[in-house]
Scaffold this motif. Structure first.
Motif, PDB file in Angstrom:
ATOM      1  N   ASP A 143      -1.002   7.309   0.636  1.00  0.00           N
ATOM      2  CA  ASP A 143      -2.351   7.853   0.535  1.00  0.00           C
ATOM      3  C   ASP A 143      -3.406   6.815   0.904  1.00  0.00           C
ATOM      4  O   ASP A 143      -4.379   7.116   1.603  1.00  0.00           O
ATOM      5  N   SER A 144      -3.234   5.582   0.429  1.00  0.00           N
ATOM      6  CA  SER A 144      -4.211   4.544   0.772  1.00  0.00           C
ATOM      7  C   SER A 144      -4.156   4.210   2.257  1.00  0.00           C
ATOM      8  O   SER A 144      -5.177   3.902   2.879  1.00  0.00           O
TER       9      SER A 144
ATOM     10  N   ALA B 167       0.842  -1.200   0.000  1.00  0.00           N
ATOM     11  CA  ALA B 167       0.000   0.000   0.000  1.00  0.00           C
ATOM     12  C   ALA B 167       0.872   1.244   0.000  1.00  0.00           C
ATOM     13  O   ALA B 167       1.961   1.254   0.567  1.00  0.00           O
ATOM     14  N   ASP B 168       0.379   2.319  -0.640  1.00  0.00           N
ATOM     15  CA  ASP B 168       1.116   3.568  -0.610  1.00  0.00           C
ATOM     16  C   ASP B 168       0.588   4.446   0.524  1.00  0.00           C
ATOM     17  O   ASP B 168      -0.392   4.112   1.201  1.00  0.00           O
TER      18      ASP B 168
ATOM     19  N   ARG C   8      -6.065   7.035   4.026  1.00  0.00           N
ATOM     20  CA  ARG C   8      -7.513   6.898   3.843  1.00  0.00           C
ATOM     21  C   ARG C   8      -8.069   5.755   4.688  1.00  0.00           C
ATOM     22  O   ARG C   8      -9.174   5.848   5.225  1.00  0.00           O
ATOM     23  N   ALA C   9      -7.319   4.668   4.797  1.00  0.00           N
ATOM     24  CA  ALA C   9      -7.796   3.516   5.567  1.00  0.00           C
ATOM     25  C   ALA C   9      -7.943   3.845   7.047  1.00  0.00           C
ATOM     26  O   ALA C   9      -8.885   3.403   7.711  1.00  0.00           O
TER      27      ALA C   9
END
Length: 380
Positions: free
Chosen positions: A251-252, A248-249, A255-256
Motif C-alpha cells: 500500500d505504501s 515498505a508494504d 501511494r508513493a
C-alpha cells in the motif's frame, strides 16, 4: 460486380517468381497464416541470463538477489495484403498468442536468515505466469519508388520501397493494482498477471529494397531494410515491486508511485539484410540473413522521482535494448501457372531465427521456428 477467384495473375509476367513480394500486383490479395513457436531467456547487461547481483536491504540485512526470466510463446498470425496498384500494397497483420508462458526464478546469496526475503519474493513474483489472446494489430502501406520488383522484371534489376505503418494496442494491458483485488492467499491479482501489450501505439517508417540477378539460370536476391519507430505517451497502471524501496508494504509503495503513471517507450531503429538463392527454378528458394534492433531508454513520470529513475536504469539493468538475430528460411513456391501443382497457387515458408550472443542485451534472446502458407486471389 466483384468476384473473388483463384488468381492466375502470374500469366502476365515472364520473369521468374520470387517470394520477396514487398508489393503485389494491382487487385491481387495475398492471404497468409503463420504459426510460430518461440522460447528465450531475458538477457542482462552482460549478455548473460537475468538480472544479477542486485543488493536490497530489509530488516537491517543486505541481500544480494539474482533473477532470471524465461518465456515460451506459441502464436498464430493472419497477414492480409492487397495491391491497390502495382506499386502500392496495403498490409494488415493480426497476431494471436495461443500460448504465452513466463517462468521466473531467483537466488539469494548465502545467508543464514533468508526467510524474510524469500517470503517477499514469493509474494511479489509468482514462479509461473501465463496468458492467451490477441496481440497488437498492425496495418500500413508499402510503396514502390524506384526500379522493378523481381516478380515483374525489367531492365532495372533493383527496387527501392518506402512505407509507413501503425501498430494499435489490442493486447491485454497490466491491470490496476487494488488492495482489495487479491486471491485466496492474499496476493494481489496484478502480481499474477502476464500482460500481452503495454498499451502504446507504435508508428513506423520504413525504407527497403532488393537487388537481383540471374546467375547460371538461378535468381539471386539481396534484400535490405531500415525501420524507425516512435511510440505514443500513455497513462499506464504502474507495476508494484518492493525492490525499489526498503521496508515498505504494497500500500505504501502504491501511494508513493501514484494511481497512474505516464509512460513513453524508447524509440527504435531496425536494420536487416538477407540473401536469397533460387535452388530449384521457380520452385525452391533458400534465404539467410541477419537483423539488428536498437531501442532508446524508456521514460516514466510518476509521483516518485526515485521510482522513475529506478524503472529506467539501475544496477545491472537498463531499458536501453540491443538485439541481433540470424535467420534461415526455405520457400517452396507453387504459383507459376505453367508449372503449378493442383488448382490453388500457394507459397510455403519454413524458417528459424535465433539471437546472436554478445549482441543481445536487456531483451529476450529468443530462438523461434515457424511455418507460413500463403495463397493468392484476385478481384475484378
Amino acid at each position: 460486380m466483384i468476384r473473388i477467384v483463384l488468381s492466375l495473375f502470374l500469366l502476365q509476367y515472364t520473369f521468374s517468381v520470387s517470394q520477396t513480394h514487398f508489393t503485389i500486383p494491382q487487385n491481387v490479395w495475398r492471404i497468409s497464416i503463420q504459426n510460430e513457436n518461440s522460447t528465450g531467456n531475458w538477457k542482462g547487461h552482460d549478455g548473460q541470463n537475468g538480472w544479477q547481483d542486485y543488493t536490497y536491504s530489509v530488516e537491517n540485512l543486505d541481500y544480494v538477489i539474482s533473477q532470471e526470466w524465461k518465456r515460451n510463446i506459441t502464436s498464430q498470425t493472419l497477414l492480409i495484403e492487397y495491391g491497390f496498384t502495382d506499386k502500392a500494397t496495403f498490409i494488415l497483420t493480426i497476431p494471436k498468442l495461443k500460448k504465452f508462458k513466463q517462468t521466473h526464478s531467483w537466488s539469494i546469496a548465502d545467508d543464514t536468515t533468508q526467510s524474510p526475503m524469500d517470503q517477499l519474493m514469493t509474494q511479489y513474483f509468482p514462479a509461473t505466469k501465463s496468458n492467451t489472446g490477441m496481440s497488437d494489430v498492425a496495418m500500413g502501406m508499402n510503396i514502390l519508388f524506384l526500379g522493378n520488383p523481381a516478380w515483374r522484371g525489367g531492365q532495372n534489376k533493383y527496387s527501392v520501397y518506402g512505407g509507413i505503418d501503425i501498430t494499435l494496442p489490442f493486447g491485454e494491458r497490466l491491470k490496476k493494482y487494488n488492495v482489495k483485488d487479491v486471491d485466496d492467499n492474499g496476493i494481489p491479482h496484478q502480481f499474477k498477471q502476464l500482460p500481452i501489450g503495454n498499451g502504446l501505439t507504435q508508428w513506423r517508417i520504413k525504407a527497403f529494397g532488393e537487388l537481383y540477378r540471374k546467375v547460371r539460370g538461378r535468381l539471386i536476391n539481396i534484400n535490405w531494410s531500415v525501420h524507425m519507430s516512435s511510440f505514443s505517451r500513455e497513462i499506464i497502471n504502474p507495476p508494484i515491486s518492493f525492490l525499489w524501496i526498503e521496508n515498505a508494504d504494497t500500500d505504501s509503495i502504491s501511494r508513493a508511485i501514484g494511481e497512474s503513471v505516464l509512460y513513453e517507450q524508447g524509440g527504435q531503429v531496425f536494420g536487416a539484410i538477407q540473401g536469397q538463392l533460387e535452388i530449384w527454378p521457380k520452385r525452391l528458394f533458400f534465404s539467410a540473413g541477419m537483423d539488428w534492433m536498437f531501442s532508446g531508454r524508456d521514460q516514466y513520470v510518476s509521483n516518485s522521482d526515485v521510482w522513475n529513475e529506478w524503472m529506467v536504469k539501475r544496477n545491472n539493468f537498463d531499458t536501453q535494448k540491443i538485439m541481433a538475430t540470424q535467420v534461415l528460411k526455405i520457400n517452396l513456391l507453387n504459383v507459376d501457372p505453367f508449372n503449378q501443382m493442383g488448382p490453388i497457387p500457394f507459397e510455403l515458408e519454413v524458417g528459424v531465427r535465433w539471437f546472436v550472443p554478445l549482441l543481445t542485451y536487456h531483451s529476450y534472446g529468443n530462438t523461434s521456428s515457424w511455418i507460413r502458407i500463403s495463397s493468392y486471389f484476385q478481384a475484378w
